[in-house]
Scaffold this motif. Structure first.
Motif, mmCIF file in Angstrom:
data_model
loop_
_atom_site.group_PDB
_atom_site.id
_atom_site.type_symbol
_atom_site.label_atom_id
_atom_site.label_comp_id
_atom_site.label_asym_id
_atom_site.label_seq_id
_atom_site.Cartn_x
_atom_site.Cartn_y
_atom_site.Cartn_z
ATOM 1 N N LEU A 183 0.858 -1.180 0.000
ATOM 2 C CA LEU A 183 0.000 0.000 0.000
ATOM 3 C C LEU A 183 0.893 1.229 0.000
ATOM 4 C CD1 LEU A 183 -2.710 -1.117 2.596
ATOM 5 C CD2 LEU A 183 -2.853 -1.186 0.093
ATOM 6 N N ASP A 184 0.902 1.934 -1.116
ATOM 7 C CA ASP A 184 1.874 3.001 -1.368
ATOM 8 C C ASP A 184 1.175 4.362 -1.410
ATOM 9 O OD1 ASP A 184 4.040 4.503 -2.138
ATOM 10 O OD2 ASP A 184 4.158 3.690 -4.168
ATOM 11 N N PRO A 185 1.352 5.204 -0.373
ATOM 12 C CA PRO A 185 0.708 6.519 -0.378
ATOM 13 C C PRO A 185 1.229 7.390 -1.514
ATOM 14 C CG PRO A 185 1.541 5.969 1.816
ATOM 15 C CD PRO A 185 2.125 4.972 0.856
ATOM 16 N N GLN A 186 0.318 8.063 -2.190
ATOM 17 C CA GLN A 186 0.681 8.979 -3.269
ATOM 18 C C GLN A 186 0.765 10.411 -2.735
ATOM 19 O OE1 GLN A 186 1.466 7.555 -6.499
ATOM 20 N NE2 GLN A 186 1.551 6.042 -4.849
ATOM 21 N N PRO A 187 1.373 11.326 -3.500
ATOM 22 C CA PRO A 187 1.465 12.717 -3.045
ATOM 23 C C PRO A 187 0.105 13.251 -2.598
ATOM 24 C CG PRO A 187 2.778 12.420 -5.016
ATOM 25 C CD PRO A 187 2.042 11.129 -4.804
ATOM 26 N N THR A 241 -1.142 12.234 0.266
ATOM 27 C CA THR A 241 -1.568 11.261 1.272
ATOM 28 C C THR A 241 -0.353 10.840 2.084
ATOM 29 O OG1 THR A 241 -1.209 9.300 -0.105
ATOM 30 C CG2 THR A 241 -3.332 10.408 -0.304
ATOM 31 N N GLY A 242 -0.588 10.136 3.162
ATOM 32 C CA GLY A 242 0.510 9.692 4.021
ATOM 33 C C GLY A 242 0.145 8.428 4.762
ATOM 34 N N GLU A 283 -3.475 7.660 5.835
ATOM 35 C CA GLU A 283 -4.416 7.228 4.796
ATOM 36 C C GLU A 283 -4.247 5.750 4.446
ATOM 37 O OE1 GLU A 283 -4.579 11.397 5.015
ATOM 38 O OE2 GLU A 283 -2.781 10.189 4.640
ATOM 39 N N THR A 284 -3.117 5.153 4.814
ATOM 40 C CA THR A 284 -2.961 3.722 4.545
ATOM 41 C C THR A 284 -3.795 2.878 5.497
ATOM 42 O OG1 THR A 284 -1.066 3.393 6.041
ATOM 43 C CG2 THR A 284 -0.581 4.088 3.779
ATOM 44 N N ILE A 285 -4.102 3.411 6.664
ATOM 45 C CA ILE A 285 -4.721 2.597 7.720
ATOM 46 C C ILE A 285 -6.105 2.080 7.318
ATOM 47 C CG2 ILE A 285 -5.561 2.621 10.096
ATOM 48 C CD1 ILE A 285 -3.207 4.527 10.738
ATOM 49 N N GLY A 315 -3.918 10.297 -8.729
ATOM 50 C CA GLY A 315 -4.495 11.290 -7.840
ATOM 51 C C GLY A 315 -3.991 11.117 -6.415
ATOM 52 N N GLU A 316 -4.707 11.714 -5.472
ATOM 53 C CA GLU A 316 -4.332 11.635 -4.059
ATOM 54 C C GLU A 316 -5.007 10.424 -3.425
ATOM 55 O OE1 GLU A 316 -5.070 15.341 -2.117
ATOM 56 O OE2 GLU A 316 -3.650 16.452 -3.363
ATOM 57 N N LYS A 317 -4.537 9.268 -3.841
ATOM 58 C CA LYS A 317 -5.112 8.002 -3.378
ATOM 59 C C LYS A 317 -4.001 7.053 -2.918
ATOM 60 C CE LYS A 317 -9.123 8.174 -6.493
ATOM 61 N NZ LYS A 317 -9.900 7.435 -7.518
#
Length: 322
Positions: A123-127, A129-130, A133-135, A206-208
């Motif tokens: 699970l790789d956060p995109q710009p 997100t951090g 948001e993975t949780i 996107g921010e996902k």
């Protein structure tokens, strides 16, 4: 094992030396080997500190000691070469002596390298997100895998993301496991369309949270459990319990803190492989998606062209060509 240049500082901000790193590996050697031993492994080595030049060792370098073995593995190109395998604490310390900071184990065991015994999802956060948001994505993924008959285990990546593993019977080769991961990723995307994406091209994510299905390919690896990361904070990729997920952060787990944590709480992954599952249900989801028009996804650029794969052209460039 003699450590040359023991006072060389690898993590400048924290003053962590090469000897400190070797000592860390001795202290965590039992859970480290349980997670990463008896597997083909790539060593990410640094000529100086973590900010210096780096390279990967897969094949046994000259002077490899007798207690560090190798097994032949087949790479995506079809070539076969021996790859390093670690079996005992001295092997990890030898790797540290060779300036290894990050260990990248395969998803398969040395005795059966073509058939993974772990399903791994990155699970790789995109710009934008951090880690936070993975949780929710990880928790939903856990439920989804349970529906497919798999027991999920989790670890921090050591950076911003999370790695979700599920032990599986080693009865399918890498391409099948990749398809199982894609099926899980697509189902997660359907359930969380505003938060999760399977788009390979960054311009479409996107921010996902990106579910990096290509990490399931042959010769694709993640930082191993308890492996340090080459980051200023000296974080390690840390197995955690699911009930810890919402109360921890990646920087809680470092070379300096992990030995104490293990002494007090034990290894959350100790019994991971006691009851492996199968990918049969996930493969049935893959077949269902095929029937509904969802086919193969893009492979990494260094792979040969694969059957059914869509064009490896960035969408914006494809539009310009058209």
């Amino acid at each position: 094992m003699r450590i040359s240049s023991p006072s060389r500082v690898l993590w400048q901000e924290l003053g962590i030396t090469k000897l400190d790193l070797a000592t860390y590996f001795v202290e965590v050697s039992v859970p480290f080997l349980r997670a990463n031993g008896d597997r083909p492994v790539s060593l990410q080595r640094f000529s100086g500190g973590i900010d210096g030049e780096q390279f990967f060792s897969k094949n046994p370098p000259k002077g490899t000691p007798d207690y560090v073995r190798a097994v032949p593995v087949t790479y995506p190109s079809g070539r076969s070469h021996p790859q390093l395998v670690l079996d005992e604490p001295a092997g990890i310390v030898w790797a540290a002596q060779m300036n290894t900071v990050v260990f990248h184990p395969w998803a398969s065991k040395a005795g059966d390298p073509d058939n993974p015994d772990q399903l791994r999802i990155d699970l790789d956060p995109q710009p934008g997100t951090g880690f936070a948001e993975t949780i929710p994505a990880a928790l939903e993924l856990r439920s989804l895998l349970a529906e497919a008959g798999l027991t999920a285990f989790i670890k921090t990546s050591g950076n911003r993301g999370l790695h979700v593993f599920a032990p599986i019977e080693p009865t399918h080769e890498f391409l099948d496991v990749r398809h199982a991961v894609i099926a899980a990723a697509r189902e997660l995307e359907r359930r969380m369309p505003d938060k999760v994406t399977t788009n390979w091209w960054k311009e479409e994510r996107g921010e996902k949270m990106f579910v990096d299905y290509n990490q399931a390919n042959r010769d694709r690896t993640m930082a191993g459990a308890y492996s340090p990361r080459a980051l200023p904070t000296a974080t390690v990729s840390a197995p955690i319990e699911w009930d810890e997920l919402e109360s921890v952060k990646p920087t809680d787990f470092t070379i300096l803190t992990m030995p104490g944590r293990l002494a007090s709480t034990g290894d959350p992954w100790e019994h991971m492989h006691d009851t492996p599952g199968t990918i049969d249900t996930l493969l049935s989801w893959w077949e269902r998606d095929l029937e509904n028009g969802l086919g193969e996804l893009v492979f990494p650029p260094d792979f040969p062209k694969m059957p059914g794969e869509p064009p490896r052209v960035q969408p914006s460039r494809a539009k310009k060509t058209d």
